[in-house]
Design an enzyme around this catalytic site. Structure first.
Site, PDB file in Angstrom:
ATOM      1  N   ASP A  58       0.113   5.150   1.962  1.00 11.37           N
ATOM      2  CA  ASP A  58      -0.692   6.424   0.981  1.00 11.37           C
ATOM      3  C   ASP A  58      -0.430   6.705   0.083  1.00 11.37           C
ATOM      4  O   ASP A  58       0.898   6.727  -0.241  1.00 11.37           O
ATOM      5  CB  ASP A  58      -0.868   7.608   2.485  1.00 11.37           C
ATOM      6  N   SER A  59      -0.896   7.036  -0.358  1.00 14.33           N
ATOM      7  CA  SER A  59      -0.019   7.200  -2.190  1.00 14.33           C
ATOM      8  C   SER A  59       0.772   8.703  -2.154  1.00 14.33           C
ATOM      9  O   SER A  59       0.174   9.091  -1.043  1.00 14.33           O
ATOM     10  CB  SER A  59      -1.242   7.643  -3.474  1.00 14.33           C
TER      11      SER A  59
END
Length: 804
Positions: free
Chosen positions: A328-329
Site C-alpha cells: 500500500d502506498s
C-alpha cells in the site's frame, strides 16, 4: 572548411538514419508467427516460447536479466500526473530509470487526473498499446508492463460502470450478483488495457468508527470471504488479475482511528486467524488471486509489510499464494519514518524485500525504491537469491496473464462497444438489492401515490452527489440523486417540493459533536422553512446522513449520530405530526436512537451507485420490495464499541437495570440493529428443516435443507442465514458463526426449498496448540432471517474416531 564540415555532417546524418532504419526494422521484425522476439536476438528463447512451461520461461528470463533489470521489476510507476509527467512515451524515457523496464503502471490515463486519453474508451486502449509497445520494443528484454487500477466499486476509470460502495455490496448478500459485478469490472478493465484490478477489499470492519467501513463488505469474516470469492472469480474470469486488499489486520486500528494513526491493532493471535485472516485464507485457497496488497499497519509490534511471517510463511507457505505482493502506498517508507524499526529508508527497503514484498507502490518516483535496492545487492546486504525470488513472482503473474504471448489489446475499438454499454439494468438491480429496510411501523411504506397530493423532500443528502462517487471508483458518471429520483418517479401525479432544512454539518463541526452549541439564527430559519413546507405536505421524505467528506479513507468521526443539525431538523419535522420516511445516505452505521424511536419508516441506502436515487424512489412507492440485510451491527452508543457479530459468550452481555450492588451492569445494552437484520414489505415462513446425517465423522459433510414460503401479498426477497453453534469446545468459541446464506426471490404464496452443505472447514477451530481441527461433540444448526431472528434449530454430532 565549412563545405567540408557540411559534407561530414551529411555523412553522419545518413549513417544515423541508416542505423535508425536498421533499428526500426529490427523492432518491427520482432513479431514472429506465434511468438515475439522480446530480446531482439533473432532466435526463440525459452522465455519467448509459448509452448514452454511457465516456470522454465521464468528461469530463462531471470538468467538473462541484469541487476538493474531485476530491480525495475520491483517497483510501480504511478501514472500520468501522479508521478509520470508524460501522457505518451518520449525520447527522454531512455534516460529514466524505467528504461530497464517496470513492474506495473498504476492508474495510467484513467481520468482521475484530466487527460485526453481516458475517453473515448478506444482512445485509452490505443494509448495503453502505445505505452506497452515502448516497453517491449525499447527495453533490452522487452518485458511487458502490468497495468493496474482500483476497482472496489466499479473500475476506477472515466465513465466506467459504477457499483455502490462495498458496504452496500455487502448488504445485498447476493453471491450471483457480486460475481456478475466482478465480471463487469474485469471485462471493462480488459478492453481498456488494464491487466490487474485492486479489488476486492477483504478487511473485516469490526470498529464502526473506522473511516473505511464503507469500503468493506461487512463485519463477519464468512460473509466477507464468500462475497470476496465471487468478486475475485468474476474479475479473473475475464483474464485480468485480482489484487486483494489490505493484508493484514488493517481494519481495526487503535480506537478506530484513520489517517496516519492506522496502526496498533489490539488483536489476539487466535482472533486474528479466526476473524481477520479468514477471508484471505479462504479466498486464496479457492480462487487463486494473482495479487495481494500489504498494509501500512503493524501487528504485535512488527510492520506487516516488513514481516516475513505474514508475507512469506503465512501468505505463501500456509495459504499457497503464488502471485505478487504490492505495498500500500507509503507502507515501505513508514517502516522507517513512522514505525521506526529501520535505521533509514534503505534499511526499510531491505526489510520489506527480505520479508517477501515484491513491488513497492507509492506516489513518488520508483527510483526511490529501485536505487536503494540496487545498492543493497551491490553491498551484499541483500542476496541475489532474495531478489530473484521477488522478481520471479512478478514475472509469473505476467506470464499467467498472457502478457508475453498477447501483450496488446487486439481490437481497441471494442472498448467503445463494451465499457458501460448495456449495464444500466444491472446498476439499477444492484442499487435495489443493497437497500435495507430498518423500520416500517404500521406499514407506512410503500406509499400509495394515488393518495398523495403534496410530498416534501428535505435534507442535505437529497441533493448531495458526493456520496455516489469516491476515490476508488468511476468518475464523470451521470448521477440520479434522491430528489431527482423521486421527482422522476412521481412526475405529474403529485406535487414534489424541496427544502434543504440544514447543511450536512454546522459551522463548528466536528467540535460540536463533543461540545454542544446552540443553533444559530440562520440554522433556525433553515429548519423553519422546511417545517412550513412540511405542514402543507401529506408526507415527508427526509434524506439525511453523511457525505463523502464525513467518512472514507483518512476520515474518522468523533461521533456516529447524524452530523451537524440534521437531528434537529428531524425533531422539528416530527412536531408537525406528518408521516416521515427517513432515508439514510451514509458510509458507516449511525447511532440513530432518536429516529429509531420516533420516526415510523427508515430505509438504509448507504453510499449508492449512480442509479441510487431511482432505486430509492421505486422502493418508497412500492415498485421494488427491499430485501437487503445489514452486513454490520448498528450500535446504540459509541461506548458499546466494539459491538459485533460474531462474539464470544458473555462478551456483549449486560442488563438495562442494575443488580443489588450495581456491579458489572451497563445501562445501554444490545444492538440498535443486529447483524443480518432487514425487513420486507412481505412475510416469510420457515419450515421443514432437515439435517442429515445426525451423526458424522469430522471428514464428512452435513446436508441441510428447509422450505421458505412467502406468506404475504407481494413479491419479495429473503436472505436465509445459516449459523453454527459449537456446544462445547476445548477453547472458547463464538456464540455462533455464519456458515451459509442464500438470497431467494419468492412470489406471493410461493415456496422454495433451500439447500446448504456444512463442510469440515465450516466447523474447524484453532485448538489450544493453535492447530486447525474439527473437534468431536455436539453442534447446533440455526436458520433464520438475522443473527437475532432464528426460526429453526436442529442438532448434529461429530463423532470421535476410535483407534483400534
Amino acid at each position: 572548411m565549412y563545405k567540408r564540415f557540411q559534407k561530414i555532417s551529411l555523412i553522419l546524418l545518413m549513417g544515423s538514419l541508416f542505423f535508425s532504419n536498421i533499428a526500426l526494422a529490427q523492432k518491427s521484425n520482432i513479431y514472429m508467427k506465434g511468438w515475439i522476439d522480446f530480446n531482439k536476438n533473432g532466435k526463440k528463447d525459452i522465455y519467448e516460447d509459448p509452448d514452454q512451461l511457465i516456470e522454465k520461461r521464468i528461469a530463462d528470463l531471470i538468467s538473462q536479466m541484469t541487476v538493474d533489470e531485476k530491480t525495475c521489476q520491483c517497483a510501480t510507476l504511478y501514472g500520468y500526473k501522479r508521478v509520470l509527467k508524460d501522457e505518451m512515451p518520449t525520447s527522454n524515457w531512455k534516460n529514466e530509470i524505467w528504461k530497464d523496464g517496470i513492474a506495473n503502471i498504476d492508474e495510467e490515463l484513467n481520468g482521475l487526473k484530466q487527460t485526453q486519453y481516458s475517453y473515448p474508451f478506444s482512445k485509452h486502449a490505443e494509448a495503453i498499446n502505445t505505452i506497452q509497445k515502448w516497453f517491449i520494443e525499447e527495453t533490452r528484454l522487452g518485458i511487458p508492463v502490468d497495468f493496474t487500477s482500483e476497482g472496489i466499486h466499479g473500475l476506477n476509470h472515466d465513465r466506467a460502470t459504477p457499483l455502490p460502495a462495498p458496504i452496500s455490496i455487502g448488504s445485498t448478500w447476493d453471491k450471483d450478483l457480486v460475481n456478475h459485478a466482478g465480471e463487469i469490472v474485469g471485462r471493462e478493465a480488459k478492453v481498456l488495457g488494464y491487466t490487474n484490478v485492486y479489488a476486492p477489499i477483504l478487511d473485516v470492519a469490526r470498529d464502526q468508527r473506522w473511516g473505511r467501513v464503507l469500503e468493506c463488505y461487512g463485519e463477519d469474516p464468512y460473509l466477507v470471504a464468500e462475497l470476496g470469492k465471487q468478486m475475485v472469480n468474476g474479475i479473473q474470469s475475464q483474464g485480468v488479475a485480482s489484487t486483494l486488499k489490505h493484508f493484514a489486520v488493517y481494519s481495526v486500528p487503535k480506537g478506530g482511528r484513520d489517517g496516519n494513526a492506522r496502526t496498533d491493532p489490539h488483536v489476539a493471535p487466535r482472533e486474528m486467524h479466526h476473524l481477520f485472516l479468514y477471508p484471505f485464507k479462504e479466498v486464496i485457497k479457492e480462487c487463486h488471486p494473482l495479487g495481494v496488497m500489504s498494509s501500512y499497519n503493524d501487528w504485535d509490534g512488527v510492520p506487516v509489510s516488513a514481516s516475513h511471517y505474514f508475507l512469506t510463511e503465512l501468505l505463501r507457505g500456509e495459504y499457497g499464494f503464488r502471485g505478487y505482493v504490492v505495498s500500500d502506498s507509503y507502507a515501505v517508507e513508514q517502516v522507517y519514518d513512522k514505525h521506526h524499526v529501520a535505521v533509514d529508508n534503505k534499511d526499510a527497503v531491505r526489510q520489506v524485500a527480505e520479508a517477501g514484498l515484491n513491488v513497492r507502490t507509492d506516489f513518488s518516483a520508483p527510483a526511490k525504491y529501485i536505487q536503494p535496492l540496487r545498492e543493497l545487492v551491490k553491498e551484499g546486504k541483500l542476496s541475489m537469491e532474495t531478489l530473484d525470488r521477488n522478481v520471479t513472482d512478478v514475472l509469473r503473474v505476467k506470464f499467467e496473464l498472457g502478457l508475453f504471448d498477447s501483450p496488446y489489446i487486439e481490437n481497441p475499438k471494442m472498448a467503445d462497444k463494451v465499457v458501460a454499454v448495456n449495464t444500466n439494468d444491472f446498476v439499477l438491480k444492484m442499487a435495489h438489492e443493497s437497500l435495507v429496510l430498518l423500520k416500517n411501523d404500521e406499514k407506512l411504506l410503500p406509499l400509495d401515490i394515488k393518495k398523495l397530493n403534496n410530498i416534501l423532500v428535505t435534507g442535505p443528502l437529497a441533493i448531495d452527489e458526493s456520496a455516489y462517487v469516491s476515490r476508488y471508483g468511476p468518475q464523470n458518471i451521470d448521477i440520479t440523486n434522491v430528489l431527482e429520483g423521486i421527482k422522476n418517479y412521481v412526475g405529474n401525479q403529485a406535487n414534489v417540493d424541496f427544502e434543504k432544512g440544514c447543511e450536512v454539518v454546522n459551522a463548528n463541526w466536528p467540535e460540536s459533536e463533543i461540545i454542544p452549541t446552540p443553533l444559530s439564527y440562520d440554522e433556525k430559519q433553515s429548519i423553519q422553512k422546511a417545517v412550513e413546507k412540511a405542514e402543507k405536505s401529506d408526507v415527508i421524505i427526509a434524506v439525511l446522513g453523511e457525505d463523502e467528506q464525513r467518512c472514507g479513507e483518512s476520515k474518522t468521526r468523533t461521533g456516529l449520530d447524524l452530523p451537524g443539525r440534521q437531528r434537529d431538523l428531524l425533531m422539528a419535522l416530527k412536531e408537525t405530526g406528518k408521516p416521515i420516511i427517513l432515508v439514510l445516505i451514509n458510509g458507516q452505521p449511525l447511532t440513530i436512537n432518536w429516529a429509531d424511536r420516533y420516526i415510523p419508516s427508515i430505509l438504509e441506502a448507504w453510499f449508492p451507485n449512480a442509479k441510487g436515487g431511482q432505486a430509492i424512489a421505486e422502493t418508497i412507492f412500492g415498485d421494488y420490495n427491499p430485501g437487503g440485510k445489514l452486513p454490520i451491527t448498528f450500535p446504540k452508543s459509541l461506548g458499546q464499541i466494539q459491538l459485533n457479530f460474531p462474539y464470544k459468550p458473555g462478551s456483549q452481555n449486560g442488563q438495562s437495570t442494575s443488580g443489588p450492588n450495581g456491579y458489572g451492569k451497563t445501562q445501554v445494552v444490545g444492538a440498535l440493529y443486529p447483524f443480518g437484520y432487514g425487513l420486507s414489505y412481505t412475510t416469510f415462513k420457515y419450515s421443514n428443516l432437515s439435517v442429515s446425517p445426525k451423526e458424522q465423522y469430522a471428514q464428512g459433510n452435513i446436508e441441510v435443507s428447509l422450505d421458505i414460503k412467502n406468506v404475504g401479498d407481494c413479491k419479495g426477497d429473503e436472505v436465509v442465514q445459516l449459523y453454527i453453534k459449537d456446544k462445547v469446545s476445548s477453547v472458547i468459541s463464538y456464540v455462533m458463526q455464519l456458515r451459509g446464506f442464500d438470497r431467494i426471490s419468492l412470489e406471493p404464496g410461493e415456496t422454495k426449498t433451500v439447500h446448504f452443505s456444512i463442510t469440515p472447514d465450516d466447523l474447524q477451530i484453532l485448538d489450544k496448540n493453535m492447530n486447525w481441527t474439527v473437534e468431536p461433540g455436539e453442534f447446533e444448526v440455526l436458520l433464520g432471517s438475522s443473527s437475532k431472528d432464528i426460526r429453526l434449530k436442529e442438532q448434529f454430532v461429530i463423532k470421535e474416531i476410535v483407534q483400534q
